[in-house]
Write an enzyme that holds these catalytic residues in place. Structure first.
Site, PDB file in Angstrom:
ATOM      1  N   LEU A 283       2.117  24.754  24.954  1.00 22.73           N
ATOM      2  CA  LEU A 283       1.702  24.898  23.628  1.00 22.73           C
ATOM      3  C   LEU A 283       1.924  26.363  23.441  1.00 22.73           C
ATOM      4  O   LEU A 283       2.409  26.696  22.516  1.00 22.73           O
ATOM      5  CB  LEU A 283       0.205  24.599  23.268  1.00 22.73           C
ATOM      6  CG  LEU A 283      -0.085  22.953  23.113  1.00 22.73           C
ATOM      7  CD1 LEU A 283      -1.505  22.855  22.921  1.00 22.73           C
ATOM      8  CD2 LEU A 283       0.772  22.597  21.786  1.00 22.73           C
ATOM      9  N   GLY A 284       1.583  27.110  24.603  1.00 25.00           N
ATOM     10  CA  GLY A 284       1.866  28.538  24.534  1.00 25.00           C
ATOM     11  C   GLY A 284       1.525  29.230  25.862  1.00 25.00           C
ATOM     12  O   GLY A 284       0.840  28.860  26.633  1.00 25.00           O
ATOM     13  N   GLY A 286      -0.488  32.553  27.113  1.00 23.50           N
ATOM     14  CA  GLY A 286      -1.026  34.006  26.586  1.00 23.50           C
ATOM     15  C   GLY A 286      -1.337  34.915  27.776  1.00 23.50           C
ATOM     16  O   GLY A 286      -0.768  34.658  28.905  1.00 23.50           O
ATOM     17  N   GLY A 287      -2.132  36.004  27.249  1.00 23.81           N
ATOM     18  CA  GLY A 287      -2.224  37.021  28.386  1.00 23.81           C
ATOM     19  C   GLY A 287      -3.164  36.235  29.499  1.00 23.81           C
ATOM     20  O   GLY A 287      -3.246  36.778  30.582  1.00 23.81           O
ATOM     21  N   GLY A 289      -3.347  33.000  30.472  1.00 18.50           N
ATOM     22  CA  GLY A 289      -2.568  31.867  31.084  1.00 18.50           C
ATOM     23  C   GLY A 289      -1.582  30.887  30.080  1.00 18.50           C
ATOM     24  O   GLY A 289      -1.280  31.414  29.136  1.00 18.50           O
ATOM     25  N   VAL A 291      -1.081  27.527  28.133  1.00 20.26           N
ATOM     26  CA  VAL A 291      -2.031  26.438  27.185  1.00 20.26           C
ATOM     27  C   VAL A 291      -0.873  24.955  27.438  1.00 20.26           C
ATOM     28  O   VAL A 291       0.165  25.319  27.087  1.00 20.26           O
ATOM     29  CB  VAL A 291      -2.394  26.986  26.163  1.00 20.26           C
ATOM     30  CG1 VAL A 291      -3.129  25.780  25.389  1.00 20.26           C
ATOM     31  CG2 VAL A 291      -3.193  28.012  26.102  1.00 20.26           C
ATOM     32  N   LYS A 305      -6.084  24.722  29.186  1.00 19.43           N
ATOM     33  CA  LYS A 305      -5.539  26.132  29.880  1.00 19.43           C
ATOM     34  C   LYS A 305      -5.760  26.485  31.119  1.00 19.43           C
ATOM     35  O   LYS A 305      -6.894  26.273  31.731  1.00 19.43           O
ATOM     36  CB  LYS A 305      -6.331  27.327  28.994  1.00 19.43           C
ATOM     37  CG  LYS A 305      -5.661  28.704  29.118  1.00 19.43           C
ATOM     38  CD  LYS A 305      -6.080  29.691  28.388  1.00 19.43           C
ATOM     39  CE  LYS A 305      -7.682  30.200  28.496  1.00 19.43           C
ATOM     40  NZ  LYS A 305      -8.009  31.139  27.532  1.00 19.43           N
ATOM     41  N   ASP A 403     -10.585  40.356  22.495  1.00 14.66           N
ATOM     42  CA  ASP A 403      -9.143  40.300  22.064  1.00 14.66           C
ATOM     43  C   ASP A 403      -8.900  39.636  20.818  1.00 14.66           C
ATOM     44  O   ASP A 403      -8.153  38.367  20.639  1.00 14.66           O
ATOM     45  CB  ASP A 403      -8.385  39.480  23.248  1.00 14.66           C
ATOM     46  CG  ASP A 403      -7.034  39.598  23.254  1.00 14.66           C
ATOM     47  OD1 ASP A 403      -6.395  40.744  22.589  1.00 14.66           O
ATOM     48  OD2 ASP A 403      -6.113  39.157  23.965  1.00 14.66           O
TER      49      ASP A 403
END
Ligand SMILES: *[C@@H]1O[C@H](CO)[C@@H](O)[C@H](O)[C@H]1NC(C)=O
Ligand SMILES: *[C@@H]1O[C@H](CO)[C@@H](O)[C@H](O)[C@H]1NC(C)=O
Ligand SMILES: *[C@@H]1O[C@H](CO)[C@@H](O)[C@H](O)[C@H]1NC(C)=O
Ligand SMILES: *[C@@H]1O[C@H](CO)[C@@H](O)[C@H](O)[C@H]1NC(C)=O
Ligand SMILES: *[C@@H]1O[C@H](CO)[C@@H](O)[C@H](O)[C@H]1NC(C)=O
Ligand SMILES: *[C@@H]1O[C@H](CO)[C@@H](O)[C@H](O)[C@H]1NC(C)=O
Ligand SMILES: *[C@@H]1O[C@H](CO)[C@@H](O)[C@H](O)[C@H]1NC(C)=O
Length: 604
Positions: A283-284, A286-287, A289, A291, A305, A403
């Site tokens: 799905l994406g 990120g900083g 990990g 997902v 995640k 964040d």
């Protein structure tokens, strides 16, 4: 313990191996008959007891044995009616019998061959000559040939009912050399092993090999599995699983349920859910990990995640935070459903939110546009503020996000905002030692004060939220590298514009047109306070949420849209009559800092 288990396994395999080896030797007796006397194996056609041996009509020379293992070892086997011959070994493969006979040493000439029951017989053992004698006091070994002698040869015996070679895959061979007369013997065909005198006695050697091979495989797999289990357990403990379990039990005790459905998942469950972490399930990134989208066994969709590596010292903290997050049940916070700790880096399982991030919604080109109802923007902003306010106030010490950015606010299909990624979140540190030494966050959203002091506070989240609100209302990126340097930071552009009284121009068309002057001033004022250089001058998250909600109600009110209206109702609806008096003033250094842009040149 696992080592012991594998040792036991090894022993079992060794045992089976020896059993298999023993079975390959001709050791099988008739069913229900003893197959050994002491440590001597007794294979059929030999046998102990009635109906256990081959009866070939020759009473005195049959295969009947008597076993006497009652006395001190070695056991004595009596055969051929000679109670004074004790049997040492029976061999089917060589058709030989080894017996011990009583003898006396002698220097008389030696006679080769044994002559029936003749006591005047001699034997040579170890270059010595012995005379066999019933009153002798020395046991000497004597090797005798044996054969089946009820018929003279194989061709005569074959096709008779009493043919001794019972097993399939067996051969018959003639025995003629024997002084006792002619007869025949049996052996297993090449590639087979066992007792040819028994039905099914000859078995393929390959079966044993396969058996051994598969046992070795089992052993290897078992060892690997136990190693895997050991590794999993190690990671589970490393990742604070034990503490978590204990805490869950204590929580579960008071709420009566397993901590609001929080679950500890196994690696297998999550592998299955994500199709073995297939790339098309991502799905994406990120900083903190990657997902993945996952479908659990009960068909519910989740976001999984895979976190980044953790330091040993962080794990206790991580577990504490995870437990607290699992307790959070707010409609605008992405729910943490469970975790998986038996991997090197822990994995977290979240509620799945279908319509992407607020960042995609604002900048993705398909979502937010100038015509999007102002109400939607204000609602999303108010909901996000609600979530942060809740996190700041519901727990003690407060849970800080650390964040906050549009990429960390998710939208479901009815555009309800859900704040996620408390991965950087910290419980507010309560002493000097706990203050983070590593500044984390995202450029453009990071509180400049946090950058200087390294102390994350709830007001750091407020600053970041101010940037989010600005982004939502202007539909501009927080950092823009295309224009001149002074316009790179959205915040500094905004602050300069406010100073020049031209902040309205920075707003998105829809916002500018949809908001009255009063409302625009109100929201600009709120923004200005949020992005103040001094944390103490920033409002609390709760106040922001309330003001945004009030602004939204005011916008929904018919007289909200009218330009220039400055009635008492309007002011009271906006609820900031008092604030008007203490109007916010920039202090010179704030503007200088921002104009210089230096605070925005950090890299994280
Ligand atoms: C049986 O045991 C005795 C001693 O207990 C030993 O001397 C003999 O060699 C063994 N026989 C076999 C066939 O193992
Ligand atoms: C041993 O054999 C030799 C030759 O066959 C014979 O001369 C001798 O008498 C024998 N000795 C005895 C004690 O029988
Ligand atoms: C086998 O034995 C039978 C009878 O004992 C005899 O007639 C026959 O000649 C023998 N066959 C061979 C090949 O020795
Ligand atoms: C069976 O016995 C015969 C005669 O002794 C021999 O030639 C043959 O090789 C033996 N077969 C096996 C498999 O031992
Ligand atoms: C979006 O989330 C809210 C809050 O959890 C929920 O009430 C609403 O039903 C969700 N919308 C959809 C379409 O699932
Ligand atoms: C949510 O996403 C789906 C699929 O991407 C899209 O069709 C739908 O219009 C979106 N809903 C909103 C409210 O944007
Ligand atoms: C920089 O920002 C100011 C204030 O918003 C604006 O007037 C100006 O046009 C911007 N310059 C560029 C090159 O975008």
């Amino acid at each position: 313990m696992a080592t012991m288990a594998s040792t036991i396994l090894l022993l079992i395999v060794l045992h089976l191996l020896s059993v298999a080896t023993a079975q390959r030797q001709p050791s099988v007796a008739l069913p229900g008959c003893p197959d050994r006397c002491g440590n001597i194996t007794v294979p059929y056609p030999f046998g102990i007891g009635p109906d256990c041996y081959r009866y070939d009509g020759l009473e005195s020379q049959g295969f009947q044995l008597e076993c006497d293992d009652t006395g001190p070892s070695p056991p004595r086997l009596t055969f051929f009616g000679h109670s004074d011959y004790s049997l040492a070994k029976l061999s089917l493969a060589t058709s030989e019998v080894t017996v011990y006979v009583k003898a006396t040493p002698t220097c008389f000439n030696f006679t080769s061959g044994l002559d029936g029951g003749d006591t005047e017989a001699y034997t040579s053992v170890d270059k010595n000559v012995y005379r066999l004698s019933n009153n002798g006091d020395i046991d000497v070994p004597l090797v005798l040939d044996w054969a089946v002698r009820d018929l003279d040869n194989c061709s005569a015996a074959r096709n008779t009912e009493d043919f001794a070679c019972r097993s399939t895959h067996s051969n018959c061979f003639d025995v003629t050399k024997d002084a006792a007369g002619s007869g025949y013997g049996c052996n297993c065909s090449t590639g087979y092993d066992g007792n040819p005198y028994l039905k099914g006695g000859c078995t393929g050697v390959s079966v044993g090999v396969i058996l051994l091979g598969s046992m070795c495989c089992c052993l290897c797999l078992a060892r690997q599995k136990s190693k895997l289990i050991r590794t999993k357990q190690k990671f589970f403990e490393h990742n604070g699983g034990v503490i978590l379990q204990q805490q869950m039990q204590s929580y579960g005790g008071t709420t009566g349920g397993p901590t609001g459905g929080f679950k500890i998942f196994s690696t297998e469950e999550l592998k299955k859910a994500t199709n073995n972490f297939a790339a098309d399930q991502i799905l994406g990134r990120g900083g903190h990990g990657i997902v993945y989208r996952g479908v659990l066994a009960d068909d519910s969709v989740v976001a999984i995640k895979k976190s980044k590596m953790m330091e040993e010292t962080e794990t206790k903290e991580f577990t504490r935070e995870m437990l607290i997050l699992s307790q959070i049940n707010h409609r605008n916070v992405v729910k943490l459903l469970g975790c998986c700790l038996e991997v090197e880096v822990p994995m977290l399982v979240y509620e799945y939110v279908s319509n992407g991030t607020l960042y995609q919604y604002i900048h993705g080109g398909k979502g937010l546009d100038a015509n999007t109802a102002l109400d939607t923007r204000l609602r999303i902003a108010a909901e996000s503020a609600e979530a942060l306010a809740y996190m700041h106030t519901s727990a003690s010490p407060p849970i800080l996000h650390g964040d906050v950015k549009t990429a960390n606010i998710l939208l479901n299909s009815s555009l309800t905002a859900k704040v996620t990624d408390f991965g950087a979140s910290k419980l507010a540190p309560n002493d000097e030692a706990e203050i983070a030494t590593l500044v984390q966050g995202t450029c453009g959203y990071l509180d400049p004060e946090y950058l200087m002091t390294c102390k994350l506070t709830d007001k750091s989240d407020v600053y970041s939220f101010g940037v989010v609100l600005l982004e939502l209302l202007t539909r501009k990126k927080v950092l823009c590298f295309d224009g001149p340097e002074e316009n790179m930071s959205l915040v500094s552009r905004f602050v300069i514009a406010v100073k020049a009284g031209r902040h309205g121009e920075l707003m998105d068309d829809g916002v500018r047109k949809g908001m009255g002057r009063e409302a625009l001033e109100e929201v600009s004022h709120l923004l200005t306070r949020c992005v103040s250089m001094n944390g103490e001058e920033r409002p609390g998250m709760k106040e922001i949420a309330e003001r945004l909600e009030a602004l939204r109600r005011y916008q929904q009110h018919p007289w909200g849209q009218s330009d220039g209206a400055d009635s008492e109702e309007e002011k009271s609806l906006l609820g900031r009559k008092q604030q008007r008096d203490a109007d916010y003033k920039f202090r010179p250094h704030d503007v200088l800092d921002l104009e210089g842009g230096s605070t925005h040149y950090f890299s994280v």
